[in-house]
Design a protein around this motif. Structure first.
Motif, PDB file in Angstrom:
ATOM      1  N   ASP A  38       0.846  -1.196   0.000  1.00 47.56           N
ATOM      2  CA  ASP A  38       0.000   0.000   0.000  1.00 47.56           C
ATOM      3  C   ASP A  38       0.882   1.247   0.000  1.00 47.56           C
ATOM      4  O   ASP A  38       2.044   1.213   0.433  1.00 47.56           O
ATOM      5  CB  ASP A  38      -0.934   0.005   1.214  1.00 47.56           C
ATOM      6  N   ILE A  39       0.345   2.327  -0.467  1.00 50.38           N
ATOM      7  CA  ILE A  39       1.109   3.555  -0.690  1.00 50.38           C
ATOM      8  C   ILE A  39       1.764   4.087   0.575  1.00 50.38           C
ATOM      9  O   ILE A  39       2.932   4.483   0.575  1.00 50.38           O
ATOM     10  CB  ILE A  39       0.200   4.641  -1.349  1.00 50.38           C
ATOM     11  N   HIS A  40       1.039   4.066   1.701  1.00 50.94           N
ATOM     12  CA  HIS A  40       1.568   4.665   2.928  1.00 50.94           C
ATOM     13  C   HIS A  40       2.677   3.806   3.548  1.00 50.94           C
ATOM     14  O   HIS A  40       3.649   4.343   4.088  1.00 50.94           O
ATOM     15  CB  HIS A  40       0.428   4.907   3.922  1.00 50.94           C
ATOM     16  N   SER A  41       2.523   2.488   3.440  1.00 45.55           N
ATOM     17  CA  SER A  41       3.588   1.595   3.928  1.00 45.55           C
ATOM     18  C   SER A  41       4.853   1.783   3.106  1.00 45.55           C
ATOM     19  O   SER A  41       5.967   1.859   3.642  1.00 45.55           O
ATOM     20  CB  SER A  41       3.133   0.129   3.859  1.00 45.55           C
ATOM     21  N   LEU A  42       4.708   1.871   1.788  1.00 45.50           N
ATOM     22  CA  LEU A  42       5.865   2.030   0.910  1.00 45.50           C
ATOM     23  C   LEU A  42       6.571   3.361   1.144  1.00 45.50           C
ATOM     24  O   LEU A  42       7.805   3.431   1.169  1.00 45.50           O
ATOM     25  CB  LEU A  42       5.427   1.917  -0.553  1.00 45.50           C
ATOM     26  N   ASN A  43       5.776   4.415   1.333  1.00 45.51           N
ATOM     27  CA  ASN A  43       6.375   5.734   1.573  1.00 45.51           C
ATOM     28  C   ASN A  43       7.122   5.742   2.903  1.00 45.51           C
ATOM     29  O   ASN A  43       8.260   6.231   2.981  1.00 45.51           O
ATOM     30  CB  ASN A  43       5.288   6.811   1.572  1.00 45.51           C
ATOM     31  N   TYR A  49      14.395   3.548   5.172  1.00 46.39           N
ATOM     32  CA  TYR A  49      15.608   3.196   4.428  1.00 46.39           C
ATOM     33  C   TYR A  49      16.511   4.416   4.257  1.00 46.39           C
ATOM     34  O   TYR A  49      17.740   4.314   4.335  1.00 46.39           O
ATOM     35  CB  TYR A  49      15.251   2.616   3.060  1.00 46.39           C
ATOM     36  N   LEU A  50      15.891   5.556   4.027  1.00 45.64           N
ATOM     37  CA  LEU A  50      16.655   6.797   3.856  1.00 45.64           C
ATOM     38  C   LEU A  50      17.413   7.132   5.136  1.00 45.64           C
ATOM     39  O   LEU A  50      18.589   7.517   5.098  1.00 45.64           O
ATOM     40  CB  LEU A  50      15.690   7.929   3.491  1.00 45.64           C
ATOM     41  N   GLU A  51      16.746   6.971   6.271  1.00 42.40           N
ATOM     42  CA  GLU A  51      17.378   7.223   7.563  1.00 42.40           C
ATOM     43  C   GLU A  51      18.537   6.267   7.805  1.00 42.40           C
ATOM     44  O   GLU A  51      19.557   6.627   8.402  1.00 42.40           O
ATOM     45  CB  GLU A  51      16.341   7.067   8.685  1.00 42.40           C
ATOM     46  N   GLU A  60      13.626   2.846  -4.535  1.00 42.05           N
ATOM     47  CA  GLU A  60      12.718   1.805  -5.038  1.00 42.05           C
ATOM     48  C   GLU A  60      11.360   1.878  -4.346  1.00 42.05           C
ATOM     49  O   GLU A  60      10.319   1.751  -4.990  1.00 42.05           O
ATOM     50  CB  GLU A  60      13.344   0.429  -4.832  1.00 42.05           C
ATOM     51  N   SER A  61      11.360   2.096  -3.024  1.00 48.11           N
ATOM     52  CA  SER A  61      10.101   2.179  -2.274  1.00 48.11           C
ATOM     53  C   SER A  61       9.293   3.399  -2.693  1.00 48.11           C
ATOM     54  O   SER A  61       8.073   3.308  -2.896  1.00 48.11           O
ATOM     55  CB  SER A  61      10.397   2.250  -0.765  1.00 48.11           C
ATOM     56  N   PHE A  80       8.681  14.566  -3.371  1.00 48.50           N
ATOM     57  CA  PHE A  80       9.688  15.269  -2.562  1.00 48.50           C
ATOM     58  C   PHE A  80      10.614  14.265  -1.881  1.00 48.50           C
ATOM     59  O   PHE A  80      11.842  14.432  -1.880  1.00 48.50           O
ATOM     60  CB  PHE A  80       9.023  16.155  -1.508  1.00 48.50           C
ATOM     61  N   ASN A  81      10.029  13.219  -1.298  1.00 47.97           N
ATOM     62  CA  ASN A  81      10.845  12.197  -0.633  1.00 47.97           C
ATOM     63  C   ASN A  81      11.776  11.501  -1.621  1.00 47.97           C
ATOM     64  O   ASN A  81      12.939  11.209  -1.315  1.00 47.97           O
ATOM     65  CB  ASN A  81       9.946  11.163   0.051  1.00 47.97           C
ATOM     66  N   LEU A  82      11.257  11.245  -2.815  1.00 50.58           N
ATOM     67  CA  LEU A  82      12.072  10.615  -3.860  1.00 50.58           C
ATOM     68  C   LEU A  82      13.230  11.532  -4.258  1.00 50.58           C
ATOM     69  O   LEU A  82      14.370  11.078  -4.421  1.00 50.58           O
ATOM     70  CB  LEU A  82      11.200  10.290  -5.072  1.00 50.58           C
ATOM     71  N   ALA A  83      12.930  12.822  -4.400  1.00 47.60           N
ATOM     72  CA  ALA A  83      13.984  13.783  -4.757  1.00 47.60           C
ATOM     73  C   ALA A  83      15.071  13.823  -3.679  1.00 47.60           C
ATOM     74  O   ALA A  83      16.261  13.907  -3.992  1.00 47.60           O
ATOM     75  CB  ALA A  83      13.389  15.173  -4.948  1.00 47.60           C
TER      76      ALA A  83
END
Length: 305
Positions: A38-43, A49-51, A60-61, A80-83
């Motif tokens: 689901d979108i919120h879990s992936l975000n 992972y970023l942390e 990828e997420s 924004f998170n992807l960027a």
């Protein structure tokens, strides 16, 4: 456990990690969210992972989440998170393109601040000017704006150095203040920079300041090289440059040979071609000229093959 409950718990674990720095918190959060589509879990998984510094997995997420996003608000947040993940992965071109898409979104302020960082990372005059325009549009000066002024000051626009010094003092950032002072062609200001670097125990900064001061006091050049060695941070190009500068000023051949030795390990072909021409004037003329030609050919091959 419902997806929303998993996301909430994972978010709390991430917050707890930021306070405690206990990596087990991140591992637990990842275990909660891995495999969820689901979108919120992936975000949220991407943020964790970023942390953790796993930027590829974060990207990828976020990319998976973006494909699932329906509302523009969700798309903007995930973009924004992807960027941010792309920026941390040094994929500046993709980060730049995504952030430009967010210029008129509700995240404009955040996107603009990150865009300025991306422009700074590009490091060319065009993007630095873009960063300047963005950062000067905000009410308060930032460390990034000081970095922009220092860059411009070092690239022929000396009038910006006064602003860099002013804002560095205002923000109490001694490191940036030293960098701004080091950018002047002024012995007194470079002396001040040297003092600050020493106060901060920044040995590489001290070496750079000593190198600049050596144009006023030549005897400081060898000390600059010693400090660079002491710091363990100077790259090979720094050492090559200092050794060659020592050779030019002292005409001691050993410094030239030391610079050649490092350059051969680093495959600095153009420098080697020039250095062997110089060495041919001192000894083994024919042999060293042959080496100069060989390295010049290697340089051409590396650039155009």
């Amino acid at each position: 456990m419902e997806d929303s409950e998993r996301v909430i718990k994972a978010r709390k674990l991430l917050e707890e990690y930021r306070k405690s720095k206990d990596v087990k918190m991140l591992e637990e959060a990842i275990a909660l969210l891995e495999g969820r589509e689901d979108i919120h879990s992936l975000n949220q998984l991407g943020l964790i992972y970023l942390e953790k510094g796993e930027n590829k997995k974060a990207i990828e997420s976020f990319e998976k989440a973006l494909k699932l996003a329906k509302s523009q608000e969700d798309k903007n947040v995930i973009k924004f998170n992807l960027a941010l993940a792309l920026f941390k992965s040094k994929d500046y071109f993709r980060a730049y393109e995504i952030l430009k898409e967010l210029e008129n979104s509700s995240l404009k302020t955040y996107a603009q601040r990150l865009l300025a960082k991306v422009c700074l990372a590009f490091g060319d005059l065009k993007h630095i000017e873009e960063a300047k325009a963005i950062l000067e549009s905000f009410d308060e000066p930032t460390e990034d704006l000081i970095a922009v002024y220092i860059f411009l000051g070092r690239n022929g626009k000396k009038e910006y150095l006064e602003k860099a010094v002013k804002y560095a003092e205002l923000l109490g950032n001694k490191k940036l203040l030293a960098e701004a002072l080091l950018s002047y062609d002024d012995e007194e200001k470079i002396e001040k920079a040297l003092g600050i670097f020493r106060e901060l125990k920044d040995v590489k900064g001290e070496a750079r300041a000593l190198y600049r001061l050596s144009f006023y006091k030549p005897e400081l050049l060898y000390e600059a090289l010693q400090k660079l060695e002491e710091s363990g941070e100077g790259n090979a190009q720094d050492k090559i440059r200092l050794l060659y500068e020592l050779y030019k000023r002292t005409r001691i051949t050993d410094f030239l040979k030391q610079s050649i030795e490092i350059a051969e390990k680093e495959k600095e072909y153009l420098f080697l071609a020039r250095a062997y021409v110089e060495l041919s004037k001192i000894e083994n003329e024919v042999e060293n000229l042959r080496k100069a030609v060989k390295y010049y050919e290697e340089f051409i091959k590396s650039k155009f093959s």
